[in-house]
Design a protein around this motif. Structure first.
Motif, PDB file in Angstrom:
ATOM      1  N   ARG A  70      -0.712   3.935  -6.165  1.00  0.00           N
ATOM      2  CA  ARG A  70      -1.737   4.316  -5.704  1.00  0.00           C
ATOM      3  C   ARG A  70      -1.273   5.165  -4.505  1.00  0.00           C
ATOM      4  O   ARG A  70      -0.344   4.963  -3.684  1.00  0.00           O
ATOM      5  CB  ARG A  70      -2.433   3.103  -4.820  1.00  0.00           C
ATOM      6  CG  ARG A  70      -3.591   3.467  -4.094  1.00  0.00           C
ATOM      7  CD  ARG A  70      -4.197   2.199  -3.412  1.00  0.00           C
ATOM      8  NE  ARG A  70      -4.679   1.092  -4.162  1.00  0.00           N
ATOM      9  CZ  ARG A  70      -4.069  -0.012  -4.262  1.00  0.00           C
ATOM     10  NH1 ARG A  70      -3.222  -0.236  -3.573  1.00  0.00           N
ATOM     11  NH2 ARG A  70      -4.565  -0.834  -5.296  1.00  0.00           N
ATOM     12  N   GLY A  71      -2.016   6.343  -4.417  1.00  0.00           N
ATOM     13  CA  GLY A  71      -1.720   7.211  -3.138  1.00  0.00           C
ATOM     14  C   GLY A  71      -0.485   7.999  -3.108  1.00  0.00           C
ATOM     15  O   GLY A  71       0.044   8.335  -1.955  1.00  0.00           O
ATOM     16  N   ASN A  72       0.165   8.100  -4.087  1.00  0.00           N
ATOM     17  CA  ASN A  72       1.438   8.753  -4.279  1.00  0.00           C
ATOM     18  C   ASN A  72       1.259  10.236  -4.323  1.00  0.00           C
ATOM     19  O   ASN A  72      -0.009  10.683  -5.080  1.00  0.00           O
ATOM     20  CB  ASN A  72       2.357   8.093  -5.273  1.00  0.00           C
ATOM     21  CG  ASN A  72       2.885   6.697  -5.303  1.00  0.00           C
ATOM     22  OD1 ASN A  72       3.492   6.406  -4.691  1.00  0.00           O
ATOM     23  ND2 ASN A  72       1.980   5.756  -6.256  1.00  0.00           N
ATOM     24  N   PHE A  73       2.300  10.931  -4.018  1.00  0.00           N
ATOM     25  CA  PHE A  73       2.337  12.463  -4.149  1.00  0.00           C
ATOM     26  C   PHE A  73       3.220  12.976  -5.097  1.00  0.00           C
ATOM     27  O   PHE A  73       4.412  12.628  -4.635  1.00  0.00           O
ATOM     28  CB  PHE A  73       2.319  13.056  -2.766  1.00  0.00           C
ATOM     29  CG  PHE A  73       1.100  12.822  -1.937  1.00  0.00           C
ATOM     30  CD1 PHE A  73       0.117  13.767  -1.692  1.00  0.00           C
ATOM     31  CD2 PHE A  73       1.035  11.694  -1.217  1.00  0.00           C
ATOM     32  CE1 PHE A  73      -0.896  13.636  -0.822  1.00  0.00           C
ATOM     33  CE2 PHE A  73      -0.044  11.432  -0.312  1.00  0.00           C
ATOM     34  CZ  PHE A  73      -1.093  12.323  -0.111  1.00  0.00           C
ATOM     35  N   TRP A  74       3.064  13.807  -5.867  1.00  0.00           N
ATOM     36  CA  TRP A  74       4.141  14.378  -7.015  1.00  0.00           C
ATOM     37  C   TRP A  74       3.846  15.920  -7.042  1.00  0.00           C
ATOM     38  O   TRP A  74       2.997  16.504  -6.480  1.00  0.00           O
ATOM     39  CB  TRP A  74       3.880  13.782  -8.367  1.00  0.00           C
ATOM     40  CG  TRP A  74       3.361  12.491  -8.517  1.00  0.00           C
ATOM     41  CD1 TRP A  74       1.923  12.204  -8.710  1.00  0.00           C
ATOM     42  CD2 TRP A  74       4.056  11.078  -8.392  1.00  0.00           C
ATOM     43  NE1 TRP A  74       1.656  10.890  -8.663  1.00  0.00           N
ATOM     44  CE2 TRP A  74       2.823  10.007  -8.703  1.00  0.00           C
ATOM     45  CE3 TRP A  74       5.033  10.806  -8.278  1.00  0.00           C
ATOM     46  CZ2 TRP A  74       3.149   8.789  -8.723  1.00  0.00           C
ATOM     47  CZ3 TRP A  74       5.494   9.243  -8.520  1.00  0.00           C
ATOM     48  CH2 TRP A  74       4.249   8.389  -8.592  1.00  0.00           C
ATOM     49  N   ASP A  75       5.122  16.328  -7.327  1.00  0.00           N
ATOM     50  CA  ASP A  75       5.077  17.943  -7.804  1.00  0.00           C
ATOM     51  C   ASP A  75       4.747  18.077  -9.215  1.00  0.00           C
ATOM     52  O   ASP A  75       4.666  19.274  -9.672  1.00  0.00           O
ATOM     53  CB  ASP A  75       6.103  18.629  -7.222  1.00  0.00           C
ATOM     54  CG  ASP A  75       7.319  18.235  -7.735  1.00  0.00           C
ATOM     55  OD1 ASP A  75       7.452  17.061  -8.742  1.00  0.00           O
ATOM     56  OD2 ASP A  75       8.388  19.017  -7.622  1.00  0.00           O
ATOM     57  N   ALA A  76       4.683  16.903 -10.110  1.00  0.00           N
ATOM     58  CA  ALA A  76       4.351  17.081 -11.417  1.00  0.00           C
ATOM     59  C   ALA A  76       3.711  15.722 -11.891  1.00  0.00           C
ATOM     60  O   ALA A  76       4.442  14.564 -11.391  1.00  0.00           O
ATOM     61  CB  ALA A  76       5.452  17.235 -12.318  1.00  0.00           C
ATOM     62  N   THR A  83       3.650  -3.095  -5.800  1.00  0.00           N
ATOM     63  CA  THR A  83       2.740  -1.920  -5.414  1.00  0.00           C
ATOM     64  C   THR A  83       3.662  -0.834  -5.055  1.00  0.00           C
ATOM     65  O   THR A  83       4.597  -0.903  -4.143  1.00  0.00           O
ATOM     66  CB  THR A  83       2.077  -2.390  -4.164  1.00  0.00           C
ATOM     67  OG1 THR A  83       1.136  -3.502  -4.630  1.00  0.00           O
ATOM     68  CG2 THR A  83       0.897  -1.173  -3.712  1.00  0.00           C
ATOM     69  N   VAL A  84       3.175   0.402  -5.772  1.00  0.00           N
ATOM     70  CA  VAL A  84       3.910   1.676  -5.515  1.00  0.00           C
ATOM     71  C   VAL A  84       3.069   2.539  -4.804  1.00  0.00           C
ATOM     72  O   VAL A  84       2.087   3.042  -5.174  1.00  0.00           O
ATOM     73  CB  VAL A  84       4.470   2.185  -6.893  1.00  0.00           C
ATOM     74  CG1 VAL A  84       5.249   3.580  -6.609  1.00  0.00           C
ATOM     75  CG2 VAL A  84       5.068   1.191  -7.542  1.00  0.00           C
ATOM     76  N   GLU A  85       3.288   2.925  -3.516  1.00  0.00           N
ATOM     77  CA  GLU A  85       2.082   3.553  -2.730  1.00  0.00           C
ATOM     78  C   GLU A  85       2.558   4.505  -1.749  1.00  0.00           C
ATOM     79  O   GLU A  85       3.737   4.248  -1.266  1.00  0.00           O
ATOM     80  CB  GLU A  85       1.298   2.472  -1.967  1.00  0.00           C
ATOM     81  CG  GLU A  85       0.197   2.892  -1.233  1.00  0.00           C
ATOM     82  CD  GLU A  85      -0.929   1.885  -0.909  1.00  0.00           C
ATOM     83  OE1 GLU A  85      -2.028   1.852  -0.629  1.00  0.00           O
ATOM     84  OE2 GLU A  85      -0.306   0.734  -0.790  1.00  0.00           O
ATOM     85  N   GLU A  92       7.047  -4.129  -3.106  1.00  0.00           N
ATOM     86  CA  GLU A  92       6.523  -2.923  -2.539  1.00  0.00           C
ATOM     87  C   GLU A  92       7.630  -1.815  -2.688  1.00  0.00           C
ATOM     88  O   GLU A  92       8.829  -1.938  -2.279  1.00  0.00           O
ATOM     89  CB  GLU A  92       6.134  -2.898  -0.974  1.00  0.00           C
ATOM     90  CG  GLU A  92       5.022  -3.886  -0.612  1.00  0.00           C
ATOM     91  CD  GLU A  92       4.593  -3.637   1.006  1.00  0.00           C
ATOM     92  OE1 GLU A  92       3.998  -2.815   0.955  1.00  0.00           O
ATOM     93  OE2 GLU A  92       5.168  -4.495   1.723  1.00  0.00           O
ATOM     94  N   VAL A  93       7.223  -0.687  -3.034  1.00  0.00           N
ATOM     95  CA  VAL A  93       7.695   0.737  -3.052  1.00  0.00           C
ATOM     96  C   VAL A  93       6.929   1.662  -2.397  1.00  0.00           C
ATOM     97  O   VAL A  93       6.162   2.103  -2.784  1.00  0.00           O
ATOM     98  CB  VAL A  93       8.298   1.266  -4.433  1.00  0.00           C
ATOM     99  CG1 VAL A  93       9.111   2.331  -4.032  1.00  0.00           C
ATOM    100  CG2 VAL A  93       9.079   0.067  -5.403  1.00  0.00           C
ATOM    101  N   ARG A  94       7.170   1.547  -0.824  1.00  0.00           N
ATOM    102  CA  ARG A  94       6.205   2.468  -0.102  1.00  0.00           C
ATOM    103  C   ARG A  94       6.887   3.292   0.638  1.00  0.00           C
ATOM    104  O   ARG A  94       7.612   2.987   1.440  1.00  0.00           O
ATOM    105  CB  ARG A  94       5.458   1.525   0.592  1.00  0.00           C
ATOM    106  CG  ARG A  94       4.144   1.785   1.395  1.00  0.00           C
ATOM    107  CD  ARG A  94       3.403   0.817   2.241  1.00  0.00           C
ATOM    108  NE  ARG A  94       3.099  -0.517   1.640  1.00  0.00           N
ATOM    109  CZ  ARG A  94       2.029  -0.714   1.075  1.00  0.00           C
ATOM    110  NH1 ARG A  94       1.036   0.374   0.996  1.00  0.00           N
ATOM    111  NH2 ARG A  94       1.853  -1.750   0.440  1.00  0.00           N
TER     112      ARG A  94
END
Length: 562
Positions: free
Chosen positions: A512-518, A485-487, A458-460
């Motif tokens: 899944r469900g990650n937040f980015w500025d680009a 899983t990257v979440e 996991e990377v969460r």
């Protein structure tokens, strides 16, 4: 219970009133007592003249600072350094005769002094098969120079020693030390956009010659007379040899724990160690991360049409100044690792080791390096100002581990990757904060995971900010990463937030469900091995911060420290 004090006496009882003087004496006494034994170190500097080693015979022993866990805690420093005295001042430069002492790092009133350097070869210079030629006569006077090669590949920085310089008409011929230069010529070969390069190329900096001593606060070790070395230091305004404390690290290993069970270190400071190999003829032929090359052959990786690099078939890991090898149930809590000339803490093999609440700073290489262990927990540690000499070193690196958890750490001010996980089984990187990573070298990220991970990786919940150099990916899965899983991660202010198309390709990876500025590269056309769903791109930073307030609140240190 035993006590150790720098003002103690090994002929004493090791009591509070009559403490031992050395850790070795306390170790001997602890071995005579069955069960768990606590050894408390009083405040001050505990100078080591050789590495302090614990074995299976020391299982169950705890070494802790006096007052650990209370407001009365004393600062107990375990040091491998040597105070430098006998300074003489000439033309504003301090000089001290140090015999055959090798000095790669120097600390002046606790501040790391830089080695004096110039930005590359003087004159019109070019590379040869054995070194360099230049039309400048300046190198003819060099005797102790070390060449720095930053960015041979975007992720590498090599260090190579010079062997000799001779005049050839109006040219100066520089011969580099072997085998290091030969290894560098063998390793560094690349093709990119029709251009081919071979060898390390021209140096980006050259260190450690008396003539380079121009900037206050820098030093040089003059080795022109074997066995009669002279340490030179150009002081900062206000520094006085009569009042200033100067320490040179001498030991390469401070502490080595091998095969012990349930040992612990609490509240101690580990300081003033070095690593001398890069200054020898072998040099430091860096490839990636904490790994370097010392022969054995190379292979070629094809990066795309007309693009390739050579890489080592095998590499060696930069050593750590504090080492745990094949231990079970070991604990390192509330300690500080500082002023060290290699990596801070190295863990190899073993099971159930915990590193919690520690600080790592002012290190030549990485903070924590773990390989081949099971059930390791790295939690609530702060890593900053690392890689000061070996710029490819990650803040935290784990590889070949099983069930390793890297949680709630804070990593910042590092020259390359913040947290690295190589191939392993079930690695979990959870709720960490990385800030100001990739400050020097390129092609990495705040969090970088490479190679197969088995199942359950996991990377969460990580927050990755300010990944600095051009050509980086804030959250970077690479080289066939699989089973991950990257979440619920947050990435902002990176050159690229992430990338989905790499070689070898990602397999069984979920974003899944990650937040980015680009948007990540390849988000609009994910490869077959990647599931990309429910991720959100918010370009306005205030809106992004508001939307991720809960994730941000849980990331980073569990207990804030000053």
């Amino acid at each position: 219970m035993f006590y150790v004090s720098p003002a103690g006496d090994d002929s004493g009882q090791g009591s509070f009133e009559h403490p031992f003087r050395t850790l070795e004496r306390a170790r001997s006494a602890a071995r005579e007592v069955p069960g768990e034994v606590v050894v408390r170190l009083r405040g001050g500097t505990h100078l080591l003249t050789r590495p302090f080693e614990l074995t299976e015979a020391d299982s169950g022993t705890v070494y802790e600072a006096y007052g650990h866990g209370s407001a009365e805690r004393e600062e107990a420093v375990v040091s491998g350094g040597r105070p430098i005295t006998g300074w003489r001042e000439r033309d504003g430069v301090w000089r001290a005769e140090v015999g055959d002492l090798e000095v790669r790092q120097l600390y002046v009133d606790g501040r790391r002094a830089a080695r004096a350097a110039i930005p590359g070869l003087p004159g019109a210079a070019e590379a040869t098969g054995t070194g360099y030629v230049t039309d400048s006569a300046e190198p003819l006077g060099w005797r102790s120079a070390e060449f720095v090669h930053r960015g041979v590949y975007p992720w590498t920085e090599a260090r190579l020693a010079m062997a000799a310089a001779t005049a050839d008409g109006d040219r100066t011929v520089i011969t580099m030390a072997q085998p290091g230069f030969g290894w560098a010529t063998e390793l560094y070969n690349s093709t990119w956009e029709g251009s081919t390069s071979r060898g390390p190329g021209l140096p980006t900096a050259i260190e450690n010659e008396p003539g380079f001593l121009r900037e206050p606060g820098t030093f040089v070790l003059d080795r022109s007379r074997p066995g009669e070395h002279v340490l030179l230091y150009l002081p900062l305004p206000g520094e006085d040899p009569a009042r200033t404390t100067v320490v040179a690290p001498v030991l390469e290993t401070l502490v080595r724990v091998a095969g012990a069970r349930d040992v612990a270190f609490r509240g101690l400071v580990f300081a003033d160690a070095t690593w001398l190999r890069p200054g020898r003829p072998e040099g430091f032929v860096h490839y990636h991360g904490s790994g370097y090359y010392e022969g054995g052959g190379v292979e070629t990786a094809v990066l795309g049409e007309g693009a390739s690099v050579t890489y080592p078939t095998d590499s060696v890991t930069i050593p750590a100044c504090v080492r745990f090898e094949e231990t079970v149930g070991a604990r390192i809590e509330g300690c500080r690792f500082t002023r060290l000339g290699a990596s801070g803490l190295g863990v190899s093999g073993g099971e159930g080791l915990t590193v919690r609440g520690c600080d790592f700073d002012t290190l030549s290489a990485g903070g924590i390096v773990v390989s081949g262990s099971r059930g390791t927990l790295l939690e609530d540690n702060r890593v900053r100002r690392t890689g000061l000499e070996f710029s490819g070193s990650p803040g935290i690196a784990v590889t070949g581990t099983h069930g390793c958890v890297v949680a709630n750490n804070e990593v910042g001010e590092v020259p390359h990757c913040g947290i690295v996980a190589g191939a392993g089984e079930g690695t979990r990187i959870l709720r960490n904060l990385t800030v100001d990573t990739m400050q020097v070298l390129a092609d990495g990220g705040g969090v970088y995971m490479s190679g197969p991970q088995g199942e359950g990786a996991e990377v969460r919940g990580n927050v990755i900010e300010d990944t600095r150099t051009p050509y980086n990916f804030g959250l970077y899965l690479d080289y066939g990463a699989s089973g991950v899983t990257v979440e619920e991660n947050v990435v902002l202010r990176a050159d690229n937030t992430s990338v989905l198309h790499v070689g070898p390709p990602l397999e069984n990876v979920v974003f899944r469900g990650n937040f980015w500025d680009a948007d990540p590269l390849g988000h609009d056309d994910p490869p077959s091995g990647v599931t990309y769903e429910g991720n959100v791109t918010i370009k306005d930073e205030r809106e992004l911060n508001a939307a991720t307030e809960g994730i941000r609140a849980r990331a980073g240190l569990l207990r804030p420290r000053g």
